[in-house]
Design a protein around this motif. Sequence first.
Motif, PDB file in Angstrom:
ATOM      1  N   ARG A 192      38.914  52.365  23.987  1.00  0.00           N
ATOM      2  CA  ARG A 192      39.288  53.526  24.791  1.00  0.00           C
ATOM      3  C   ARG A 192      38.099  54.171  25.474  1.00  0.00           C
ATOM      4  O   ARG A 192      38.259  54.903  26.455  1.00  0.00           O
ATOM      5  CB  ARG A 192      40.013  54.565  23.936  1.00  0.00           C
ATOM      6  N   GLY A 193      36.897  53.934  24.959  1.00  0.00           N
ATOM      7  CA  GLY A 193      35.726  54.518  25.595  1.00  0.00           C
ATOM      8  C   GLY A 193      35.565  53.991  27.004  1.00  0.00           C
ATOM      9  O   GLY A 193      35.682  52.791  27.250  1.00  0.00           O
ATOM     10  N   ARG A 194      35.315  54.882  27.969  1.00  0.00           N
ATOM     11  CA  ARG A 194      35.227  54.462  29.371  1.00  0.00           C
ATOM     12  C   ARG A 194      34.133  53.427  29.588  1.00  0.00           C
ATOM     13  O   ARG A 194      34.332  52.437  30.293  1.00  0.00           O
ATOM     14  CB  ARG A 194      34.991  55.681  30.264  1.00  0.00           C
ATOM     15  N   ALA A 195      32.965  53.664  28.982  1.00  0.00           N
ATOM     16  CA  ALA A 195      31.858  52.735  29.176  1.00  0.00           C
ATOM     17  C   ALA A 195      32.172  51.372  28.575  1.00  0.00           C
ATOM     18  O   ALA A 195      31.886  50.326  29.179  1.00  0.00           O
ATOM     19  CB  ALA A 195      30.578  53.306  28.568  1.00  0.00           C
ATOM     20  N   THR A 196      32.792  51.359  27.391  1.00  0.00           N
ATOM     21  CA  THR A 196      33.136  50.089  26.761  1.00  0.00           C
ATOM     22  C   THR A 196      34.211  49.365  27.560  1.00  0.00           C
ATOM     23  O   THR A 196      34.148  48.140  27.747  1.00  0.00           O
ATOM     24  CB  THR A 196      33.616  50.319  25.324  1.00  0.00           C
ATOM     25  N   ALA A 197      35.212  50.094  28.043  1.00  0.00           N
ATOM     26  CA  ALA A 197      36.277  49.471  28.841  1.00  0.00           C
ATOM     27  C   ALA A 197      35.708  48.867  30.122  1.00  0.00           C
ATOM     28  O   ALA A 197      36.071  47.749  30.515  1.00  0.00           O
ATOM     29  CB  ALA A 197      37.356  50.502  29.165  1.00  0.00           C
ATOM     30  N   LEU A 198      34.814  49.596  30.796  1.00  0.00           N
ATOM     31  CA  LEU A 198      34.203  49.067  32.021  1.00  0.00           C
ATOM     32  C   LEU A 198      33.319  47.867  31.712  1.00  0.00           C
ATOM     33  O   LEU A 198      33.281  46.894  32.478  1.00  0.00           O
ATOM     34  CB  LEU A 198      33.386  50.165  32.708  1.00  0.00           C
ATOM     35  N   PHE A 199      32.631  47.916  30.583  1.00  0.00           N
ATOM     36  CA  PHE A 199      31.810  46.776  30.170  1.00  0.00           C
ATOM     37  C   PHE A 199      32.673  45.528  29.974  1.00  0.00           C
ATOM     38  O   PHE A 199      32.347  44.443  30.467  1.00  0.00           O
ATOM     39  CB  PHE A 199      31.078  47.124  28.876  1.00  0.00           C
ATOM     40  N   VAL A 200      33.790  45.670  29.268  1.00  0.00           N
ATOM     41  CA  VAL A 200      34.669  44.529  29.005  1.00  0.00           C
ATOM     42  C   VAL A 200      35.272  44.003  30.305  1.00  0.00           C
ATOM     43  O   VAL A 200      35.348  42.782  30.524  1.00  0.00           O
ATOM     44  CB  VAL A 200      35.769  44.929  28.008  1.00  0.00           C
ATOM     45  N   LEU A 201      35.695  44.895  31.201  1.00  0.00           N
ATOM     46  CA  LEU A 201      36.249  44.469  32.485  1.00  0.00           C
ATOM     47  C   LEU A 201      35.206  43.710  33.308  1.00  0.00           C
ATOM     48  O   LEU A 201      35.518  42.674  33.926  1.00  0.00           O
ATOM     49  CB  LEU A 201      36.748  45.687  33.270  1.00  0.00           C
ATOM     50  N   SER A 202      33.989  44.189  33.317  1.00  0.00           N
ATOM     51  CA  SER A 202      32.921  43.523  34.076  1.00  0.00           C
ATOM     52  C   SER A 202      32.622  42.147  33.492  1.00  0.00           C
ATOM     53  O   SER A 202      32.409  41.176  34.240  1.00  0.00           O
ATOM     54  CB  SER A 202      31.658  44.387  34.073  1.00  0.00           C
ATOM     55  N   MET A 203      32.616  42.044  32.162  1.00  0.00           N
ATOM     56  CA  MET A 203      32.386  40.749  31.538  1.00  0.00           C
ATOM     57  C   MET A 203      33.541  39.791  31.816  1.00  0.00           C
ATOM     58  O   MET A 203      33.344  38.573  31.934  1.00  0.00           O
ATOM     59  CB  MET A 203      32.187  40.921  30.034  1.00  0.00           C
ATOM     60  N   PHE A 204      34.746  40.333  31.945  1.00  0.00           N
ATOM     61  CA  PHE A 204      35.903  39.520  32.334  1.00  0.00           C
ATOM     62  C   PHE A 204      35.679  38.889  33.710  1.00  0.00           C
ATOM     63  O   PHE A 204      35.907  37.689  33.919  1.00  0.00           O
ATOM     64  CB  PHE A 204      37.154  40.399  32.330  1.00  0.00           C
ATOM     65  N   LEU A 205      35.231  39.685  34.667  1.00  0.00           N
ATOM     66  CA  LEU A 205      34.969  39.165  36.018  1.00  0.00           C
ATOM     67  C   LEU A 205      33.831  38.146  36.006  1.00  0.00           C
ATOM     68  O   LEU A 205      33.900  37.121  36.701  1.00  0.00           O
ATOM     69  CB  LEU A 205      34.633  40.318  36.963  1.00  0.00           C
ATOM     70  N   LEU A 206      32.799  38.424  35.221  1.00  0.00           N
ATOM     71  CA  LEU A 206      31.693  37.478  35.134  1.00  0.00           C
ATOM     72  C   LEU A 206      32.165  36.158  34.539  1.00  0.00           C
ATOM     73  O   LEU A 206      31.780  35.083  35.003  1.00  0.00           O
ATOM     74  CB  LEU A 206      30.561  38.075  34.284  1.00  0.00           C
ATOM     75  N   GLN A 207      33.014  36.230  33.508  1.00  0.00           N
ATOM     76  CA  GLN A 207      33.532  35.004  32.898  1.00  0.00           C
ATOM     77  C   GLN A 207      34.411  34.228  33.873  1.00  0.00           C
ATOM     78  O   GLN A 207      34.387  32.990  33.889  1.00  0.00           O
ATOM     79  CB  GLN A 207      34.326  35.344  31.633  1.00  0.00           C
ATOM     80  N   ALA A 208      35.198  34.920  34.702  1.00  0.00           N
ATOM     81  CA  ALA A 208      36.000  34.235  35.711  1.00  0.00           C
ATOM     82  C   ALA A 208      35.110  33.463  36.670  1.00  0.00           C
ATOM     83  O   ALA A 208      35.408  32.326  37.058  1.00  0.00           O
ATOM     84  CB  ALA A 208      36.864  35.244  36.470  1.00  0.00           C
ATOM     85  N   SER A 209      33.987  34.070  37.048  1.00  0.00           N
ATOM     86  CA  SER A 209      33.029  33.396  37.930  1.00  0.00           C
ATOM     87  C   SER A 209      32.413  32.185  37.255  1.00  0.00           C
ATOM     88  O   SER A 209      32.332  31.093  37.838  1.00  0.00           O
ATOM     89  CB  SER A 209      31.939  34.378  38.349  1.00  0.00           C
ATOM     90  N   VAL A 210      31.975  32.360  36.011  1.00  0.00           N
ATOM     91  CA  VAL A 210      31.344  31.259  35.273  1.00  0.00           C
ATOM     92  C   VAL A 210      32.343  30.121  35.051  1.00  0.00           C
ATOM     93  O   VAL A 210      31.989  28.939  35.134  1.00  0.00           O
ATOM     94  CB  VAL A 210      30.787  31.772  33.931  1.00  0.00           C
TER      95      VAL A 210
END
Length: 458
Positions: free
Chosen positions: A244-262
Amino acid sequence: MPATGGDTTSSSHTTAGTAPADRRPGWIRSRPLAVTNASYAALYAVDGALLPFFSVYLAFVHGLSTAQIGFVLAASSIAAVLAPPILTVAADRYGRAELLLLLALVGSAAALLVFAFVGGYWWILVVYTVFSMAREPTRPLLDGIFFASQRVLPVLARVSYHKVRIWGTFGYMVPGVLLYFVLTDEHSLWLLPLVAGGLAVAAIVTAYVLPTGLAAGLGGPVAPTHGSGPSLRDLVRAAGSLLRGRATALFVLSMFLLQASVTAYSAFYPLQVTEVVGLSPRWLGLVTNLGVLVELAYMAAFGWFVRRLGWRWLMVLGSGAAAIRVGLLAAFPTIGVVVGTQLLHGMVIIVSMVAGRVILDRRAPDQIRHTAQGLYAMIVLGGGRIVGSALGGLVADDDLSLAFWSAAVAAAVAMLGLARALREEPNSGPDGADGPDGPDARRSEPRPAAVRSSERES
């Protein structure tokens, strides 16, 4: 390695009174770090036998189109969404992470052997999905076992995660060299599942003799007795508080996009190399190993990068390197670029496969040590692979270069998201395992405070 590590494990088992005597040979029992390293090497060797060749294997051996290859990878990635959270939650709830790891490894080895003898698009889709259902939980389970073991075994508590994970890189390299001599022509590609299956059997052996594994007495210092772990409601509540933490949620979303690229890169790079650039499939392992050799240097320097750059700028640099790599491959599909971009591979890997897991582990309460890694595998690895494989396959069916351009955009957006999400990420120790905020500190820190910290972010 001093014998104290093995002695610590044995004595803990005896004290706990919840496990049988350690049945491992003394020379294995006294080397918990060596056995852990071997487990990572064997686990990632299976990836080294499949990933560099898999799309070419499907195209040349089974005649699948680019879109079909994308759907096979996407369907199997659904397993990465479903299986890891189920097994990792069970590991935290019932304290049987080692047993679950062993069962998952047995299932993946059996599926690979079946995969070697099936044909046709739908059979390939089904069997590879079954393999992925068994395979995907193994990495978060092993990571969770290591992170949890650090809190009870002094020998492992002094070791940074990247110094153990580097053995996975060594293991990944071995099949690429072996298969250069085995894959004499396109027809010999059918051997890939058999080679990977043999390596999966080796992973079963190493998992069995882990310091907290079955031979050491399951239910020892890391694993609670059956039914004595936190309730499912408590696990869900703690996981929800973390995300629920905003920073953690944004971190996970960003890692999701990075993984899609990889994922788009790893899925269609073999086709780019063979169909567009014109290299023989047998060279894929050696070219990939060039990047893995460079990865070893990045992995060894991981602590230095964190100390010099901090977590935030390390993640920004890694996602930027991912964007540059796929952008160059899209714009200049030549042998020079194919080989040269391998220099960026190590930076991408230490960010996407190492640093992301450590950052999440730093934020996770002890009660969801395995669950946090399962959530990472579900959202980031599973979700990212589905998007990267399915959308990448559809785009690549018309033009391979468009798949790489799309991957470059996803990595660039991830870079911006990570820069914001990690603005206040503290830097302590080289990777969260050494230094003032390492396992020793985290053992004594009341974990509810970590949950409250996560809640304050929102």
